[in-house]
Design a protein around this motif. Sequence first.
Motif, PDB file in Angstrom:
ATOM      1  N   ILE A  70       0.851  -1.189   0.000  1.00 23.84           N
ATOM      2  CA  ILE A  70       0.000   0.000   0.000  1.00 23.84           C
ATOM      3  C   ILE A  70       0.886   1.238   0.000  1.00 23.84           C
ATOM      4  O   ILE A  70       1.784   1.370   0.826  1.00 23.84           O
ATOM      5  CB  ILE A  70      -0.902   0.031   1.251  1.00 23.84           C
ATOM      6  N   THR A  71       0.630   2.163  -0.932  1.00 24.13           N
ATOM      7  CA  THR A  71       1.330   3.440  -0.979  1.00 24.13           C
ATOM      8  C   THR A  71       0.286   4.543  -0.929  1.00 24.13           C
ATOM      9  O   THR A  71      -0.612   4.591  -1.765  1.00 24.13           O
ATOM     10  CB  THR A  71       2.169   3.577  -2.260  1.00 24.13           C
ATOM     11  N   VAL A  72       0.418   5.413   0.072  1.00 24.11           N
ATOM     12  CA  VAL A  72      -0.492   6.537   0.249  1.00 24.11           C
ATOM     13  C   VAL A  72       0.323   7.819   0.087  1.00 24.11           C
ATOM     14  O   VAL A  72       1.341   7.995   0.748  1.00 24.11           O
ATOM     15  CB  VAL A  72      -1.141   6.514   1.654  1.00 24.11           C
ATOM     16  N   ILE A  73      -0.118   8.702  -0.814  1.00 23.29           N
ATOM     17  CA  ILE A  73       0.543   9.997  -0.994  1.00 23.29           C
ATOM     18  C   ILE A  73      -0.441  11.073  -0.575  1.00 23.29           C
ATOM     19  O   ILE A  73      -1.543  11.160  -1.110  1.00 23.29           O
ATOM     20  CB  ILE A  73       1.004  10.200  -2.451  1.00 23.29           C
ATOM     21  N   LEU A  74      -0.017  11.881   0.411  1.00 16.69           N
ATOM     22  CA  LEU A  74      -0.853  12.942   0.967  1.00 16.69           C
ATOM     23  C   LEU A  74      -0.274  14.311   0.649  1.00 16.69           C
ATOM     24  O   LEU A  74       0.924  14.441   0.426  1.00 16.69           O
ATOM     25  CB  LEU A  74      -0.931  12.816   2.495  1.00 16.69           C
ATOM     26  N   SER A 113       4.458  12.248   1.815  1.00 21.58           N
ATOM     27  CA  SER A 113       3.926  13.512   1.305  1.00 21.58           C
ATOM     28  C   SER A 113       4.258  13.619  -0.174  1.00 21.58           C
ATOM     29  O   SER A 113       5.201  13.005  -0.656  1.00 21.58           O
ATOM     30  CB  SER A 113       4.529  14.689   2.070  1.00 21.58           C
ATOM     31  N   ALA A 114       3.469  14.410  -0.862  1.00 23.84           N
ATOM     32  CA  ALA A 114       3.727  14.664  -2.286  1.00 23.84           C
ATOM     33  C   ALA A 114       4.973  15.534  -2.374  1.00 23.84           C
ATOM     34  O   ALA A 114       4.997  16.631  -1.835  1.00 23.84           O
ATOM     35  CB  ALA A 114       2.536  15.362  -2.921  1.00 23.84           C
ATOM     36  N   LEU A 171       6.095  14.961   9.095  1.00 27.59           N
ATOM     37  CA  LEU A 171       6.374  13.561   9.383  1.00 27.59           C
ATOM     38  C   LEU A 171       5.304  13.007  10.319  1.00 27.59           C
ATOM     39  O   LEU A 171       4.841  11.881  10.157  1.00 27.59           O
ATOM     40  CB  LEU A 171       7.767  13.416  10.005  1.00 27.59           C
ATOM     41  N   GLN A 172       4.888  13.807  11.290  1.00 24.61           N
ATOM     42  CA  GLN A 172       3.853  13.372  12.232  1.00 24.61           C
ATOM     43  C   GLN A 172       2.537  13.089  11.510  1.00 24.61           C
ATOM     44  O   GLN A 172       1.836  12.133  11.843  1.00 24.61           O
ATOM     45  CB  GLN A 172       3.651  14.420  13.336  1.00 24.61           C
ATOM     46  N   ASP A 173       2.208  13.904  10.504  1.00 29.16           N
ATOM     47  CA  ASP A 173       0.990  13.666   9.718  1.00 29.16           C
ATOM     48  C   ASP A 173       1.049  12.297   9.035  1.00 29.16           C
ATOM     49  O   ASP A 173       0.064  11.554   9.021  1.00 29.16           O
ATOM     50  CB  ASP A 173       0.798  14.754   8.656  1.00 29.16           C
ATOM     51  N   ASP A 182       0.624   9.587  11.674  1.00 29.59           N
ATOM     52  CA  ASP A 182      -0.778   9.496  12.106  1.00 29.59           C
ATOM     53  C   ASP A 182      -1.630   8.759  11.076  1.00 29.59           C
ATOM     54  O   ASP A 182      -2.467   7.919  11.430  1.00 29.59           O
ATOM     55  CB  ASP A 182      -1.355  10.896  12.353  1.00 29.59           C
ATOM     56  N   ALA A 183      -1.419   9.052   9.800  1.00 29.59           N
ATOM     57  CA  ALA A 183      -2.169   8.369   8.736  1.00 29.59           C
ATOM     58  C   ALA A 183      -1.818   6.885   8.708  1.00 29.59           C
ATOM     59  O   ALA A 183      -2.696   6.029   8.567  1.00 29.59           O
ATOM     60  CB  ALA A 183      -1.876   9.013   7.388  1.00 29.59           C
ATOM     61  N   SER A 184      -0.538   6.594   8.857  1.00 33.60           N
ATOM     62  CA  SER A 184      -0.091   5.207   8.868  1.00 33.60           C
ATOM     63  C   SER A 184      -0.729   4.440  10.028  1.00 33.60           C
ATOM     64  O   SER A 184      -1.222   3.320   9.854  1.00 33.60           O
ATOM     65  CB  SER A 184       1.440   5.166   8.982  1.00 33.60           C
TER      66      SER A 184
END
Length: 155
Positions: A34-38, A73-74, A46-48, A51-53
Amino acid sequence: MDFKNKIEELLSGFLAERPDLFLIDLKISAGDDITVILDGDNGVSLQDCLDASRAIEFNMDREEHDFSLQVMSAGLSEPLSSPRQFRKNIGRELDILMNDSTKIEGELAKVDEDKITLILRYRKPKEIGKGKVDVEEEKEIPYSEIKKALVAIKF
């Protein structure tokens, strides 16, 4: 509920609690990587990402379904894809590749739901006499005509 829908639901729940963040991309490979780009209106810390992870990982059972997870992050190398992403880059120089393969570079001035407006600065020959003059003009570009838009990196 299948694996992908469960991940999407957990991610949506996290983003609902954090309206300053938004999803750029979610990829789930055949091997369940799984790869999530925010991205965020004020950037992504980094904390964001942590938290998402955690919002995903702590609500999934690895005994039931094994997976790997990356939340990031993007970066500057990621193309801009949504009006919200363009909006946070107003005032920056963009390199745009159009659908017809022409390239445009300019300062992002305005953003709305259908198009962006760039300020183009260039020199052109004088109409009368020798030499060149500086020209500044606005150009509206619909999102539908943009193949790829990147923030220009200047040193």
